[in-house]
Design an enzyme around this catalytic site. Structure first.
Site, PDB file in Angstrom:
ATOM      1  N   GLN A 161      37.212  38.411  42.760  1.00  0.00           N
ATOM      2  CA  GLN A 161      38.635  38.421  42.430  1.00  0.00           C
ATOM      3  C   GLN A 161      38.863  38.175  40.943  1.00  0.00           C
ATOM      4  O   GLN A 161      39.710  38.816  40.318  1.00  0.00           O
ATOM      5  CB  GLN A 161      39.375  37.365  43.258  1.00  0.00           C
ATOM      6  N   GLY A 206      46.509  47.023  47.274  1.00  0.00           N
ATOM      7  CA  GLY A 206      47.944  46.853  47.447  1.00  0.00           C
ATOM      8  C   GLY A 206      48.626  46.452  46.152  1.00  0.00           C
ATOM      9  O   GLY A 206      49.551  47.101  45.697  1.00  0.00           O
ATOM     10  N   PHE A 207      48.173  45.330  45.576  1.00  0.00           N
ATOM     11  CA  PHE A 207      48.650  44.848  44.268  1.00  0.00           C
ATOM     12  C   PHE A 207      50.153  44.588  44.252  1.00  0.00           C
ATOM     13  O   PHE A 207      50.791  44.620  43.198  1.00  0.00           O
ATOM     14  CB  PHE A 207      48.277  45.835  43.155  1.00  0.00           C
ATOM     15  N   GLU A 251      45.312  36.827  40.923  1.00  0.00           N
ATOM     16  CA  GLU A 251      46.095  37.323  39.790  1.00  0.00           C
ATOM     17  C   GLU A 251      45.826  36.602  38.484  1.00  0.00           C
ATOM     18  O   GLU A 251      46.120  37.129  37.404  1.00  0.00           O
ATOM     19  CB  GLU A 251      47.586  37.238  40.145  1.00  0.00           C
ATOM     20  N   GLY A 296      45.194  30.052  44.726  1.00  0.00           N
ATOM     21  CA  GLY A 296      44.894  31.482  44.703  1.00  0.00           C
ATOM     22  C   GLY A 296      44.142  31.898  43.457  1.00  0.00           C
ATOM     23  O   GLY A 296      44.217  31.253  42.413  1.00  0.00           O
TER      24      GLY A 296
END
Length: 755
Positions: free
Chosen positions: A647, A246-247, A714, A711
Site C-alpha cells: 500500500q 477503485g480509488f 492514501e 489506515g
C-alpha cells in the site's frame, strides 16, 4: 447466575504475519470473477451514447436508424426511460450525489449519457449508439478555475466548514514575523482511471434484482439503488468480490450503473453495461483542479508564527463537492495562528468526487513546497525546519494526538535515504553522467478514520470457524488482512476459517475508503470473534462435565481451536467437544465497529510519515526522472507487513504520478477532455518507477480503536508529490509551482546547462 467467564485472546499468530494474498492465485489464473466477467443466460449488451458537448441540449437523436440496426433490441431515451421513485437530482445526505439518468434533454457536461442502446451483441449496441448521430443546441462551455463567479462553498469535503482557524490572529502573526513567504500553487483535474472500468451486469427476477458491479460500499450502494427504484433494499443483491481498483471512484453507485439496471428492467432480460475508457472522463467522478495560495510567517529563528492556506477549486454546474485541499494544513506544523479557507467556481464538468487522498494529495504538494521555500528563506535545512515546527498537539484544535511517531519516521527515513549528504545549495549535485541530482522531502499525514460496520462469526461443530462480512477488496488486500483478523479472533489458524465477503446480503462491512476499511471491518470482525468465543466459554465453564467448569474468575484463552484456562494451560477443551456435548451444530456471535465519539472529541487521530525523494534532471533537455524514494511511516498496528508495504508503494507511485505525469487537458472551446485515454492521460509505467523503500515504524495506539489500526492506503501520496517537487527545485534551482512538473517548465526561463 454464575459469573461471566473472562475470555482472553493471546497475541495472534496470524496478525502481524506477511502472508501473501489469499486471492492471488485466482487473480493470476483468471478464476477471480470481476463484474464484467458475468454472463447470465439471455444477457443483452448496453452501450451509452454520450454527449460531445459540455453545455446545451440534445435537439435530435436518430432513434429510428439505431432501432433498425441488426441486433439492436431497444433504445432508451429521455422520453421512454422506466420511471424512477426518487428524483436523481435530489440530495438527502452528504453522500448522495446527483445523477444523469435521461431525465431530460439537457447536457451538463461532456460524456454525459444521453441515450442507451441495448442489443444482442456489444458490437451491435456500439454501432447502434453511433447511429443515433445526436444534434445539439450548443451553449458556451464554462471551463477552468476562472470560468465563472467565485463563491464560498457551503462546505468542503464531506460537511467540513470552508473557513477554519485555531483562534490565533493570522494577520498579526504575519505582521510580527521576521520572514513572510507567500506563493500560489496549481494542480490540474485528475481522473481515477482504475484498470477495471465501471461495469454492471443487472438481472431481474420478478421484483428482485441481482447486480454484479464493482463497489467500495455495498450496503450504501444497495440503499441508493433501492431509493431510486422505490424498492426494499432486501430485494437487491450486489455481488462485488473483486474490484480492479477503485480509488474512491467506486465508493458510490454512479449514473451509468443505474442505466444498466433500467435497461434490464425495460427489456426483461439481463443486461451488461461496461464503460469505455473515454466514457470514464465525466460521469463517474474525478479530482477537481486547485489553485492554492500558501502564506507563511516565521520569526528570526525559523519558528512559524502564522499559516494561511487558501484553496480555490471547481465543482460542477449542478452539484456540490469541493476538494478540501487547504485542510491538509490543519494537522502538520505548529503555529500560534492558523487559518484555512476555500472558494470555488461552477463549471461545465461532471461532478468531482472522492479521489485517493481527496484534499490531502492536492493540499500536501502545495504545503510541502511552501514549507521548503520558507525553510530556504530562513536559511535552514528542510528537515531541520520541519523539526523546528513539529506539532506536539494538533495545530487546528489543540487536541493531543492519540499517537504520533513522526520524529522516528524523520530519523529513520533520513538515515536510510542519506539525507546528510544533501548539498545545502540548489544545483550543486551531479552524478557521474553529468545529470543534475536533487534531494527533496515531504511530510506525510492522513486522518485515521473508522466507519460503522457489523460482522458475524461462527464456530462450527467440527471446530472450524466461519466469518461473514460485506467487506470489499479493491486490491488493498482485504481478503487476506481481514481473514487474519478473523482467524486470530477465533483462536484458529487462517486455514481453519472460512471467510466470506463481497456480497450485500452479508453484514454491513462499511466503506472501503478513507483508508478506514481495515479499521472498520477489522474491528467488527474482532468484536464478533470476542462475542462467539465468550458464548462458547459460557457453555464450557457452566458445564460440570467440562474441564473448564468454574473457570469464570480465572478466565479462558481461545488458542489453536481450544479454550484453555488462563491460569492452568493443562486444563483445556476443544471447540468441537464443547459444541458436541451441548448438542449444537454451531454457535454464532455478532460484532460491530464504529467511531468512538468521546475519544474523537478528546484526541486528534492521524497516521504520519515522511518521504525522501531523489531526482535526476538532464541539464540540456530538462528531462526529469525520479530515481529513488524512501518513505518511513507510523500507522498504528500492522496487520500484514507485506500488504502494508504494498500500500505504501502504491501511494508513493501515485505521488510520482501526481508530481510528474497526471493531468487532464481540457479543450476550453468544447469543454471536453482532450486526453481521455491511457495513451495520452499519463500515469506511470514500470519504467517510470524508481527504487522504492518503505520503512514500517512501530507505533502502538490504545486509543484509536480496539485493534490499534490506522489506515495506510492514501498516506503515501501526501509525502511523495511534495518531496519530488522539492527535489526538482534542489536539482535545478528552478521552482515549479504547477503540477505536473514538465520539462518545458524548467527550460522556459533558465537554460539548465548554463552555469
Amino acid at each position: 447466575m454464575p459469573e461471566q467467564p473472562h475470555t482472553h485472546h493471546r497475541h495472534g499468530s496470524n496478525v502481524g504475519q506477511p502472508l501473501t494474498r489469499r486471492e492471488g492465485v485466482a487473480k493470476v489464473t483468471g478464476a477471480a470473477t470481476f463484474a464484467a466477467d458475468n454472463h447470465p443466460e439471455g444477457m443483452l449488451y448496453a452501450a451509452l451514447c454520450t454527449s460531445t458537448i459540455a453545455r446545451g441540449r440534445v435537439s435530435h437523436l436518430d432513434v429510428a436508424a439505431a432501432r433498425a440496426h441488426p441486433g439492436v433490441v431497444d433504445v432508451m431515451t429521455p422520453g421512454d426511460v422506466p420511471a424512477l421513485a426518487y428524483d436523481p437530482d435530489e440530495k438527502d445526505n452528504p453522500f448522495t450525489f446527483k445523477m444523469d439518468l435521461l431525465q431530460n434533454d439537457r447536457v451538463r457536461y461532456a460524456n454525459q449519457a444521453i441515450a442507451v442502446v441495448i442489443a444482442d451483441t456489444l458490437e451491435a449496441a456500439t454501432e447502434g449508439a453511433a447511429l443515433l448521430a445526436p444534434r445539439y443546441e450548443v451553449e458556451p462551455a464554462r471551463i477552468g478555475l476562472d470560468g465563472n463567479e467565485f463563491f464560498v462553498p457551503p462546505a468542503v469535503g464531506v460537511g467540513e466548514p470552508p473557513d477554519v482557524d485555531n483562534g490565533g490572529d493570522v494577520e498579526a502573526g504575519f505582521a510580527g514575523s521576521a520572514k513572510v513567504f507567500e506563493a500560489t500553487y496549481e494542480t490540474p483535474a485528475q481522473y481515477h482511471n482504475a484498470m477495471e472500468p465501471h461495469a454492471i451486469v443487472a438481472a431481474w427476477d420478478g421484483d428482485k434484482l441481482t447486480v454484479d458491479t464493482p463497489s467500495q460500499a455495498l450496503t450504501m450502494g444497495q440503499g441508493r439503488i433501492a431509493q431510486l427504484l422505490g424498492m426494499d433494499p432486501a430485494n437487491i443483491l450486489i455481488r462485488s468480490p473483486y474490484l480492479g481498483g477503485g480509488f474512491g471512484s467506486k465508493a458510490l453507485v454512479k449514473g451509468p450503473q443505474i442505466l444498466g439496471i433500467l435497461a434490464a428492467k425495460r427489456t426483461g432480460r439481463p443486461v451488461k453495461l461496461v464503460l469505455r475508457r473515454d466514457q470514464m472522463f465525466g460521469p463517474v467522478g474525478h479530482r477537481a483542479p486547485t489553485r492554492q495560495t500558501v502564506k507563511l510567517g516565521a520569526d528570526e529563528h525559523g519558528q512559524l508564527q502564522a499559516i494561511h492556506h487558501h484553496n480555490h477549486t471547481a465543482t460542477s454546474s449542478f452539484d456540490d463537492f469541493y476538494e478540501p485541499a487547504a485542510n491538509l494544513s490543519h494537522t502538520l506544523y505548529a503555529a500560534p495562528a492558523l487559518r484555512t479557507s476555500h472558494t470555488a467556481v461552477r463549471i461545465d464538468t461532471g461532478t468531482p468526487l472522492f479521489m485517493r487522498a481527496p484534499g490531502e494529495a492536492s493540499g500536501s504538494i502545495a504545503l510541502e513546497s511552501a514549507v521548503d521555500e520558507m525553510a530556504e528563506a530562513c536559511g535552514m535545512d528542510p528537515l531541520a525546519f520541519r523539526l523546528k515546527n513539529y506539532a506536539e498537539v494538533e495545530p487546528i484544535s489543540g487536541k493531543p494526538f492519540s499517537s504520533k511517531n513522526l520524529r522516528e519516521c524523520y530519523e529513520r527515513g533520513a538515515e536510510a535515504f542519506g539525507w546528510s549528504k544533501r548539498a545545502a545549495k540548489p544545483r550543486a549535485m551531479r552524478d557521474e553522467a553529468g545529470l543534475l541530482v536533487g534531494y527533496g522531502m515531504g511530510t506525510a499525514t492522513f486522518p485515521a478514520l473508522i466507519f460503522a460496520a457489523t460482522a458475524k462469526a461462527s464456530i462450527l461443530a467440527d471446530g472450524t470457524g466461519l466469518v461473514e462480512i460485506g467487506a470489499q477488496d479493491m486490491g488493498q488486500g482485504a481478503w487476506t488482512a481481514l481473514a487474519q483478523i478473523a482467524a486470530d479472533g477465533l483462536g484458529l489458524g487462517i486455514d481453519q476459517v472460512e471467510f466470506r465477503m463481497g456480497r450485500s446480503d452479508l453484514p454491513d462491512g462499511g466503506i472501503a475508503g478513507g483508508s478506514g476499511h481495515t479499521a472498520t471491518a477489522g474491528n467488527a470482525i474482532h468484536a464478533a470473534g470476542l462475542d462467539v468465543v465468550a458464548k462458547l466459554a459460557r457453555l464450557a465453564t457452566d458445564d460440570q462435565r467440562s474441564p473448564l467448569f468454574g473457570a469464570g474468575n480465572a478466565g479462558v484463552i481461545a488458542k489453536d481451536g481450544r479454550l484453555v484456562r488462563r491460569d492452568d494451560e493443562s486444563r483445556s477443551e476443544s471447540f468441537s467437544d464443547i459444541l458436541g456435548r451441548a448438542g449444537l451444530p454451531a454457535i454464532e456471535g455478532q460484532g460491530s465497529a464504529g467511531a468512538d465519539q468521546d475519544a474523537q472529541k478528546r484526541y486528534a487521530m492521524h497516521a504520519h510519515g515522511v518521504v525522501f525523494a531523489e531526482v535526476k534532471v538532464d541539464p540540456d533537455l530538462g528531462q526529469i526522472r525520479c530515481t529513488r524514494l524512501v518513505g518511513a511511516f507510523a500507522a498504528g498496528r500492522v496487520i500484514n507487513p507485506r500488504l502494508v508495504q504494498s500500500q505504501y508503494f502504491g501511494g508513493m507511485i501515485w505521488g510520482v504520478s501526481f508530481a510528474l505525469h497526471e493531468e487532464a487537458a481540457m479543450d476550453h472551446r468544447s469543454g471536453r477532455v482532450l486526453n481521455n485515454n491511457l495513451g495520452e492521460y499519463h500515469v506511470p509505467v514500470n519504467a517510470d518507477i524508481p527504487s522504492l523503500q518503505a520503512i514500517l515504524v512501530d507505533e502502538k495506539d490504545s486509543i484509536i480503536n480496539a485493534l490499534g489500526v490506522k489506515g495506510v492506503g492514501e498516506i503515501g501520496i501526501t509525502g511523495t508529490a511534495g518531496a519530488i517537487a522539492n527535489a526538482v527545485y534542489h536539482a535545478t534551482g528552478v521552482r515549479v509551482r504547477n503540477a505536473p512538473i514538465r520539462l518545458d517548465m524548467l527550460l522556459g526561463d533558465l537554460p539548465l546547462a548554463a552555469e
